[in-house]
Write an enzyme that holds these catalytic residues in place. Structure first.
Site, PDB file in Angstrom:
ATOM      1  CG  HIS A  52      -1.667  -1.256   1.447  1.00  0.00           C
ATOM      2  ND1 HIS A  52      -2.879  -1.552   0.866  1.00  0.00           N
ATOM      3  CD2 HIS A  52      -1.334  -2.349   2.184  1.00  0.00           C
ATOM      4  CE1 HIS A  52      -3.267  -2.764   1.254  1.00  0.00           C
ATOM      5  NE2 HIS A  52      -2.337  -3.270   2.046  1.00  0.00           N
ATOM      6  CB  SER A  74      12.683  23.025 -14.941  1.00  0.00           C
ATOM      7  OG  SER A  74      11.886  24.188 -15.016  1.00  0.00           O
ATOM      8  CE  LYS A 113      10.614  21.070 -10.453  1.00  0.00           C
ATOM      9  NZ  LYS A 113       9.620  20.050 -10.552  1.00  0.00           N
ATOM     10  CD  GLU A 147       8.177  12.599 -15.187  1.00  0.00           C
ATOM     11  OE1 GLU A 147       7.897  13.413 -16.101  1.00  0.00           O
ATOM     12  OE2 GLU A 147       8.571  12.952 -14.066  1.00  0.00           O
TER      13      GLU A 147
END
Ligand code: ARG
Length: 459
Positions: free
Chosen positions: A156, A277, A283, A290
């Site tokens: 979980h 970024s 970043k 992704e």
């Protein structure tokens, strides 16, 4: 417009119709397979006395020449041809004249395209398999180096029990290993040759289908000519296997993204596999992970698409089936790209071992072992579970771990606690005690690594 079927027509094809119908822009991808299949067909025609030796030699020489010229860029496959089969046949006739017109004897584009697609898919199954093998080698290396890298195991997405990085990565090893087994299975089922099925009902020429099948490396010929030209099960099975591969990659990517987050910092993706970024200078984004996660949908889409295309097609060949190609090609490219990039990312990623270990110590991952400890001291398990539950609440309040409590504090909760508790619930003990085959304990893990290494050496 170069078409193979003008005779019956008096009017010209509408230009939009021609474009809508044409497939050369994408089926040129299996140009090599079309030549290979045509050579096998011509050789068989001569063996059966349907072509003379000279005709066969001219055809084989012509086809080989076309292949060389295309490879060298001297001959272009252009939109002037309806499909790759028309291009090859027209080029052959242009090159060798009359004999070229005999190549299509006893053959239809229906069994021809069925053959080309099978040859192409068969080769790609092996290619994808090779990429997964490469990834498995990378994963096994990580496993070998990290049998004692402790980290929390989750259920979980809550810390559950401690495991090791080797064990966690080993779970993906099993998934990708099953993917290879699936590919092997599919390969075996698809490895039958449809050539000789003709348009749908075989042919009156005395073709030797066993001969062409074995020349092209197939197990044997397919056994029903209508099924041969309209079967795309192997495409569906392959896309299904590719979808499962993407699902596995996507799950792993999801974990890498979480592990790479500021909150976790379990891993650092190498600069070469990360992006920045345009506005936020701090970043370092896990774009590759992704993107692989994102591209999974597109491979599932290909599977859904071909399943839907096939579901309403009456026997035998129908043009709907031309729709199998672009999506399959795209799915194959996507999976191959994803596997190669994922492998590269995993080869260069840095594991932050101390963060993993700290995280494992902090999340009460030894609570089960603490309960088991009490059981060992004669407390019934249900009572032990309750005692440790209260202990955890106490620790949450004090913002500490079970091991941080003094023996007096522990005893105040249960007199069954003794000095040996600290050693019995240490992170190391919790992991190393788990020694059943498939468990994270280093000795058990090393045995699995030995088995998997042997598997990779032999497969
Ligand atoms: N481009 C076609 C396909 O991909 C080749 C077969 C054409 N056969 C036909 N009867 N129109 O399916």
């Amino acid at each position: 417009m170069a078409q193979l079927w003008g005779g019956r027509f008096t009017g010209k094809t509408d230009e939009l119709v021609y474009e809508f119908n044409a497939s050369v822009s994408f089926d040129k991808r299996f140009f090599g397979q079309d030549i290979e299949g045509s050579i096998a067909h011509a050789v068989m025609l001569e063996k059966q006395g349907i072509l003379t030796k000279k005709e066969k030699d001219d055809i084989v020489k012509g086809l080989t020449g076309i292949r060389e010229d295309v490879e060298k860029g001297l001959l272009q496959i252009t939109g002037e041809y309806e499909d790759i089969h028309s291009f090859v046949e027209a080029s052959l006739i242009e090159r060798i004249g009359e004999a070229g017109k005999k190549l299509h004897t006893g053959r239809s584009r229906n069994d021809q395209v069925a053959l080309d697609m099978r040859l192409y898919t068969r080769q790609e199954v092996l290619c994808v398999d090779g990429l997964i093998k490469e990834l498995l080698q990378t994963l096994l290396q990580i496993m070998t180096e990290n049998t004692e890298t402790y980290m929390p195991g989750f259920t979980h997405l809550q810390k559950a029990q401690p495991v090791t990085l080797a064990h966690h990565v080993g779970a993906y090893f099993e998934m990708f290993k099953r993917d290879r087994l699936r590919l092997k299975d599919i390969y075996g089922r698809m490895n039958y040759c449809p050539l000789g099925a003709g348009a749908l009902a075989g042919t009156t020429y005395p073709l030797d289908r066993n001969y062409t099948a074995s020349m092209l490396g197939f197990e044997g010929p397919t056994l029903n000519s209508m099924d041969s030209v309209s079967d795309r099960d192997y495409v569906i099975e392959f896309l299904s296997a590719l979808s499962t591969i993407m699902m596995h990659l996507s799950r792993f990517c999801e974990e890498i993204i979480i592990w790479n987050s500021n909150e976790y910092r379990f891993v650092e993706i190498d600069d070469s596999y990360a992006t920045g970024s345009s506005i936020m200078p701090q970043k370092k984004n896990p774009d590759i992970a992704e993107l692989i996660r994102g591209k999974t949908g597109r491979v599932y889409g290909a599977l859904m698409s071909i399943l839907t295309t096939m579901k309403g097609i009456p026997l035998a060949y129908n043009k709907d089936m031309q729709e199998d190609k672009e999506l399959t090609f795209d799915a194959i490219d996507t999976v191959k790209g994803s596997l190669a990039l994922f492998d590269g990312m995993m080869k260069t990623i840095k594991f932050n071992r101390s963060m993993m270990e700290k995280s494992a110590v902090k999340g009460f991952t030894n609570a089960t072992d603490a309960a088991d400890y009490l059981v060992g001291k004669g407390v019934p398990f249900r009572d032990a579970h309750g005692i440790i539950g209260r202990l955890v609440l106490y620790c949450i309040d004090k913002e500490c771990s079970i091991d941080d409590l003094s023996i007096e504090e522990l005893k105040s909760i249960s007199p069954a606690f003794e000095e040996d508790i600290y050693e019995k619930i240490s992170l190391k003990t919790c992991v190393e005690k788990r020694l059943t085959l498939g468990a994270p304990g280093a000795a058990a893990m090393r045995e699995v690594i030995r088995i998997e290494k042997e598997y990779l050496d032999n497969n």
